[in-house]
Write a protein that holds these residues in place. Sequence first.
Motif, PDB file in Angstrom:
ATOM      1  N   HIS A 479       0.859  -1.183   0.000  1.00 44.37           N
ATOM      2  CA  HIS A 479       0.000   0.000   0.000  1.00 44.37           C
ATOM      3  C   HIS A 479       0.897   1.235   0.000  1.00 44.37           C
ATOM      4  CE1 HIS A 479      -3.868  -2.038   0.956  1.00 44.37           C
ATOM      5  NE2 HIS A 479      -3.052  -2.938   1.478  1.00 44.37           N
ATOM      6  N   ILE A 480       0.652   2.133  -0.909  1.00 42.85           N
ATOM      7  CA  ILE A 480       1.465   3.359  -0.949  1.00 42.85           C
ATOM      8  C   ILE A 480       0.798   4.503  -0.206  1.00 42.85           C
ATOM      9  CG2 ILE A 480       2.555   2.705  -3.114  1.00 42.85           C
ATOM     10  CD1 ILE A 480       0.653   4.632  -4.526  1.00 42.85           C
ATOM     11  N   PHE A 481      -0.490   4.378   0.132  1.00 38.49           N
ATOM     12  CA  PHE A 481      -1.195   5.421   0.877  1.00 38.49           C
ATOM     13  C   PHE A 481      -1.952   4.767   2.019  1.00 38.49           C
ATOM     14  CE2 PHE A 481      -1.204   7.018  -3.569  1.00 38.49           C
ATOM     15  CZ  PHE A 481      -0.356   8.093  -3.379  1.00 38.49           C
ATOM     16  N   ARG A 482      -2.326   5.601   2.938  1.00 39.08           N
ATOM     17  CA  ARG A 482      -3.258   5.173   3.962  1.00 39.08           C
ATOM     18  C   ARG A 482      -4.678   5.176   3.395  1.00 39.08           C
ATOM     19  NH1 ARG A 482      -1.139   8.643   9.237  1.00 39.08           N
ATOM     20  NH2 ARG A 482       0.958   7.726   9.349  1.00 39.08           N
ATOM     21  N   GLN A 483      -5.624   4.818   4.240  1.00 37.79           N
ATOM     22  CA  GLN A 483      -7.009   4.798   3.793  1.00 37.79           C
ATOM     23  C   GLN A 483      -7.427   6.218   3.413  1.00 37.79           C
ATOM     24  OE1 GLN A 483      -8.267   1.920   3.603  1.00 37.79           O
ATOM     25  NE2 GLN A 483     -10.438   2.158   3.173  1.00 37.79           N
ATOM     26  N   GLN A 484      -7.831   6.405   2.150  1.00 37.32           N
ATOM     27  CA  GLN A 484      -8.137   7.731   1.634  1.00 37.32           C
ATOM     28  C   GLN A 484      -9.600   8.090   1.925  1.00 37.32           C
ATOM     29  OE1 GLN A 484      -5.871   9.816   0.156  1.00 37.32           O
ATOM     30  NE2 GLN A 484      -4.400   8.263   0.774  1.00 37.32           N
ATOM     31  N   LYS A 485      -9.807   9.332   2.377  1.00 35.89           N
ATOM     32  CA  LYS A 485     -11.165   9.817   2.599  1.00 35.89           C
ATOM     33  C   LYS A 485     -11.796  10.312   1.304  1.00 35.89           C
ATOM     34  CE  LYS A 485     -10.223  11.205   7.374  1.00 35.89           C
ATOM     35  NZ  LYS A 485     -10.248  12.318   8.368  1.00 35.89           N
ATOM     36  N   ILE A 486     -10.977  10.866   0.406  1.00 40.43           N
ATOM     37  CA  ILE A 486     -11.486  11.345  -0.881  1.00 40.43           C
ATOM     38  C   ILE A 486     -11.366  10.210  -1.885  1.00 40.43           C
ATOM     39  CG2 ILE A 486     -11.201  13.051  -2.703  1.00 40.43           C
ATOM     40  CD1 ILE A 486      -9.954  14.909  -0.659  1.00 40.43           C
ATOM     41  N   PRO A 487     -12.442   9.818  -2.539  1.00 43.83           N
ATOM     42  CA  PRO A 487     -12.372   8.690  -3.482  1.00 43.83           C
ATOM     43  C   PRO A 487     -11.447   9.004  -4.656  1.00 43.83           C
ATOM     44  CG  PRO A 487     -14.650   9.192  -2.900  1.00 43.83           C
ATOM     45  CD  PRO A 487     -13.822  10.311  -2.373  1.00 43.83           C
ATOM     46  N   ILE A 488     -10.648   8.007  -5.025  1.00 44.61           N
ATOM     47  CA  ILE A 488      -9.738   8.124  -6.163  1.00 44.61           C
ATOM     48  C   ILE A 488     -10.453   7.599  -7.402  1.00 44.61           C
ATOM     49  CG2 ILE A 488      -7.512   7.406  -7.100  1.00 44.61           C
ATOM     50  CD1 ILE A 488      -6.510   7.127  -4.243  1.00 44.61           C
ATOM     51  N   GLN A 489     -10.421   8.368  -8.492  1.00 42.72           N
ATOM     52  CA  GLN A 489     -11.132   8.008  -9.710  1.00 42.72           C
ATOM     53  C   GLN A 489     -10.259   7.208 -10.669  1.00 42.72           C
ATOM     54  OE1 GLN A 489     -14.336   8.649 -10.001  1.00 42.72           O
ATOM     55  NE2 GLN A 489     -14.466   9.885  -8.145  1.00 42.72           N
ATOM     56  N   SER A 490      -8.975   7.547 -10.752  1.00 43.64           N
ATOM     57  CA  SER A 490      -8.101   6.865 -11.710  1.00 43.64           C
ATOM     58  C   SER A 490      -6.668   6.946 -11.211  1.00 43.64           C
ATOM     59  CB  SER A 490      -8.221   7.495 -13.103  1.00 43.64           C
ATOM     60  OG  SER A 490      -7.395   6.831 -14.027  1.00 43.64           O
ATOM     61  N   VAL A 491      -5.847   5.997 -11.693  1.00 46.59           N
ATOM     62  CA  VAL A 491      -4.444   5.940 -11.310  1.00 46.59           C
ATOM     63  C   VAL A 491      -3.635   5.573 -12.548  1.00 46.59           C
ATOM     64  CG1 VAL A 491      -4.634   3.537 -10.593  1.00 46.59           C
ATOM     65  CG2 VAL A 491      -2.794   4.933  -9.680  1.00 46.59           C
ATOM     66  N   MET A 492      -2.395   6.122 -12.633  1.00 45.57           N
ATOM     67  CA  MET A 492      -1.593   5.918 -13.840  1.00 45.57           C
ATOM     68  C   MET A 492      -0.135   6.231 -13.511  1.00 45.57           C
ATOM     69  SD  MET A 492      -2.107   7.842 -17.501  1.00 45.57           S
ATOM     70  CE  MET A 492      -1.933   9.397 -16.633  1.00 45.57           C
ATOM     71  N   PHE A 493       0.789   5.517 -14.174  1.00 45.03           N
ATOM     72  CA  PHE A 493       2.223   5.769 -14.027  1.00 45.03           C
ATOM     73  C   PHE A 493       2.678   6.796 -15.052  1.00 45.03           C
ATOM     74  CE2 PHE A 493       1.962   1.556 -12.070  1.00 45.03           C
ATOM     75  CZ  PHE A 493       2.744   1.742 -10.938  1.00 45.03           C
ATOM     76  N   HIS A 494       3.730   7.547 -14.693  1.00 44.24           N
ATOM     77  CA  HIS A 494       4.348   8.478 -15.630  1.00 44.24           C
ATOM     78  C   HIS A 494       5.095   7.682 -16.704  1.00 44.24           C
ATOM     79  CE1 HIS A 494       6.960  11.713 -17.135  1.00 44.24           C
ATOM     80  NE2 HIS A 494       6.088  12.554 -16.599  1.00 44.24           N
ATOM     81  N   PRO A 495       5.067   8.137 -17.965  1.00 42.33           N
ATOM     82  CA  PRO A 495       5.701   7.344 -19.030  1.00 42.33           C
ATOM     83  C   PRO A 495       7.204   7.184 -18.869  1.00 42.33           C
ATOM     84  CG  PRO A 495       4.171   8.943 -19.957  1.00 42.33           C
ATOM     85  CD  PRO A 495       4.320   9.282 -18.508  1.00 42.33           C
ATOM     86  N   THR A 496       7.908   8.157 -18.319  1.00 42.31           N
ATOM     87  CA  THR A 496       9.375   8.094 -18.292  1.00 42.31           C
ATOM     88  C   THR A 496       9.970   8.257 -16.901  1.00 42.31           C
ATOM     89  OG1 THR A 496       9.476  10.472 -18.766  1.00 42.31           O
ATOM     90  CG2 THR A 496       9.538   8.952 -20.654  1.00 42.31           C
ATOM     91  N   ARG A 497       9.278   8.848 -15.956  1.00 39.77           N
ATOM     92  CA  ARG A 497       9.841   9.126 -14.644  1.00 39.77           C
ATOM     93  C   ARG A 497       9.119   8.333 -13.560  1.00 39.77           C
ATOM     94  NH1 ARG A 497       9.798  15.568 -14.301  1.00 39.77           N
ATOM     95  NH2 ARG A 497       7.837  15.257 -15.423  1.00 39.77           N
ATOM     96  N   PRO A 498       9.752   8.145 -12.392  1.00 39.47           N
ATOM     97  CA  PRO A 498       9.106   7.396 -11.302  1.00 39.47           C
ATOM     98  C   PRO A 498       8.065   8.239 -10.577  1.00 39.47           C
ATOM     99  CG  PRO A 498      11.275   8.124 -10.607  1.00 39.47           C
ATOM    100  CD  PRO A 498      11.153   8.517 -12.055  1.00 39.47           C
ATOM    101  N   ILE A 499       7.047   8.621 -11.292  1.00 40.43           N
ATOM    102  CA  ILE A 499       5.981   9.473 -10.754  1.00 40.43           C
ATOM    103  C   ILE A 499       4.651   8.781 -11.034  1.00 40.43           C
ATOM    104  CG2 ILE A 499       4.794  11.688 -10.985  1.00 40.43           C
ATOM    105  CD1 ILE A 499       7.462  12.975 -11.575  1.00 40.43           C
ATOM    106  N   TYR A 509      -3.013  14.593  -8.457  1.00 38.94           N
ATOM    107  CA  TYR A 509      -1.819  14.648  -7.628  1.00 38.94           C
ATOM    108  C   TYR A 509      -0.689  13.895  -8.324  1.00 38.94           C
ATOM    109  CZ  TYR A 509      -5.180  15.972  -4.028  1.00 38.94           C
ATOM    110  OH  TYR A 509      -6.160  16.599  -3.309  1.00 38.94           O
ATOM    111  N   LEU A 510       0.525  14.457  -8.267  1.00 37.18           N
ATOM    112  CA  LEU A 510       1.720  13.837  -8.822  1.00 37.18           C
ATOM    113  C   LEU A 510       2.634  13.472  -7.656  1.00 37.18           C
ATOM    114  CD1 LEU A 510       0.587  15.604 -11.280  1.00 37.18           C
ATOM    115  CD2 LEU A 510       2.924  15.590 -12.113  1.00 37.18           C
ATOM    116  N   TYR A 511       2.820  12.156  -7.437  1.00 35.48           N
ATOM    117  CA  TYR A 511       3.645  11.668  -6.331  1.00 35.48           C
ATOM    118  C   TYR A 511       4.943  11.084  -6.879  1.00 35.48           C
ATOM    119  CZ  TYR A 511      -0.307  12.141  -3.144  1.00 35.48           C
ATOM    120  OH  TYR A 511      -1.326  12.644  -2.369  1.00 35.48           O
ATOM    121  N   ASP A 512       6.040  11.449  -6.240  1.00 36.20           N
ATOM    122  CA  ASP A 512       7.340  10.878  -6.566  1.00 36.20           C
ATOM    123  C   ASP A 512       7.508   9.610  -5.736  1.00 36.20           C
ATOM    124  OD1 ASP A 512      10.027  10.265  -6.989  1.00 36.20           O
ATOM    125  OD2 ASP A 512      10.583  12.372  -7.189  1.00 36.20           O
ATOM    126  N   LEU A 513       7.604   8.462  -6.413  1.00 36.53           N
ATOM    127  CA  LEU A 513       7.680   7.187  -5.712  1.00 36.53           C
ATOM    128  C   LEU A 513       9.049   6.951  -5.086  1.00 36.53           C
ATOM    129  CD1 LEU A 513       5.730   4.994  -8.273  1.00 36.53           C
ATOM    130  CD2 LEU A 513       4.870   6.096  -6.211  1.00 36.53           C
TER     131      LEU A 513
END
Length: 655
Positions: A479-499, A509-513
């Motif tokens: 798990h990369i996050f805790r239990q989220q209160k705001i529902p997440i609609q979609s998730v996707m990796f960055h094409p070239t960077r670890p984001i 939101y753009l998270y640096d992994l």
Amino acid sequence: HVRKQPHLARRPPQGEGSRASLHLLRRENTASRTAALTRPRSVFSSSLGSGDTSVTMENTVGDVPTEWYREEEHVGYDADGRRILKRKWNDSIEHLLNMVDDPSYWRKVFDEREDKELSISKPQLELIRRLRGSVLPSKFFGDGLDYEEAPRTSAELLLPSAREPKRRFIPSKWEAKLVLRIIRALRNNSSAKADKNAVDDAPKLIWDNSDITTDKNTNGLSYLPAPKARAPSHGDSYNPPFEYRQDFSEDAQDEDSDIVSRQFYDALRRVPAYSPYVVERFQRCLDLYLCPRVAKNRLQIQPSDILPPLPNPQELKPFPSSRCLKYIGHTDKVLSIAVDPTGQWLLSGSADCSMRKWEVTTGRCVRKWQFNTAVKCVDWCPRPGSDIVSACVGSYVVLLNPNTESSSEALMQHISAAHVKAGDGTSVPWEERDGIVYVNHNTTVVKVSWHQKGDYFATLVTGGHNVLIHRVSRKSSQHIFRQQKIPIQSVMFHPTRPIMFICTSSHVYLYDLQRQCLVKKLFNGGQSMRCMSAHAGGDNIIVGGSDGKLAWFDMDLSNMPYKVMASHTSAIKGVAFHKKYPLFASVSDDATVHVFYGKVHLDLNQNALIVPLKILRSHAPYDCEGVLDCVFHPTQPWLFSAGADKSIVMYCDEI
């Protein structure tokens, strides 16, 4: 004007060793006080003192600052060298009672040096009033002295002779500029003539508007004079000449026309009142009220002139513009589609609990996998040479090889079995059976997204409460996050960077992994984001919303949308970028597919070029839904769309 008493030149001595000097000092002070009392009274004492006797100062400290005695119990020393103790001042209640009981209490002032109250007399109040009013007092030093202004001569009233300033002898540069401007205007308009200031003394009519011409401009608008009433002629007289006695109607064209009979009078006093007078005046008022006095110039603007200059869509080919193939075989809504990296095979997941493998060029169904739950999402592993497909079936993510035979009964039995829950809630169990890997989750999985290298994939569960990242080589999950209160609609990796891109209903939101921190937050000004897709460069993304608006974000430019296109009339269900061509598309519940041209320039100073190309209509709405997903071919300008009408359509460019 108060005569000061002799004061001590040094502080009073202390101790027994100085008694002799203190005795001499007291004798000197006593002598000086006696001499002061025997001096004649000053004529100015009556104006500043409170009584008939002259003012004497008891405190003999001289010019010693009062701050020296701020922490002491006394304020100074008298003429005999004794300490003058500080008096106890009244509190606020006593001060209020004194103001009520004593009518002259407001005249008392406090002398800080003498530490006592002084009462101001009426002459002193009059002096203060005059000084505050900037009035020179006529009686300044008592009643006996009258101040009178001495008469001035004419020589004393003359102004002082000052030298004339230099600017009065130098020509003004502003007047030179004004003259130069007038000369240039005359050169440009040689026919200009000076206006004559001649005053016409001839009588003029009060209501004459002859000086108002039709070419008069008021705020850039032409002036229209009011219509004038027709002037009366001889025929309108009450006693006209003989030749005007018979009046023919103007509409008469032949000899048989009727003669309009009139009644004439030999005196004006016999003329009755004009019967239609009120009606004619009313019609005249209507004419003046409804007549436009100003001609408004309306702008005739074509809608095409408002649009920015865009290139011709025919010059932007190739792009998908017509239907080429239709894949039919599912018995319910097609929820998700995916194309393999080679572009030869197409994978589809449907609500009829089946997953099918199609041949792209022929539209033939090669293989079918049957489950007991709807297949929410399908995707290929992007790693070259890898034969792994993923499918979201219930609370499982099924990883299998599409080139090998697998028993559908075994798949249904395994998934229908009891779910194995994680012990600590942080790890997800991996199970492998008959060459098929099952990744179990606590709730239903709705989204799977692969990393570009093909070793990691992320999953999104129902409600969007959490995101999990899985690693295929080690069969591990986290798990990369805790239990989220705001529902997440979609998730996707960055094409070239670890984001990783995390899309909620209001932000992206753009998270640096690697650093495990938030890099950026994008906002579109609403609460309607549902799906997203990233450009091959990774610096631009498109986000579709439930309000039918498509937003283009340039992350190097701003955290707000660069362009917002209100192209659809219903909610957008899917968006996609082409990996090689500058194309992107969006699908919606209005059963339409919109194709756009989006070119991202390498020059950062030049913004992206976005041009709408084509609207494709090949699906029929079903159960209030239209097109549910779309994906581009990896090498060709082809587009695939999955609809709620149980079909898959491929669009290609015109040949």
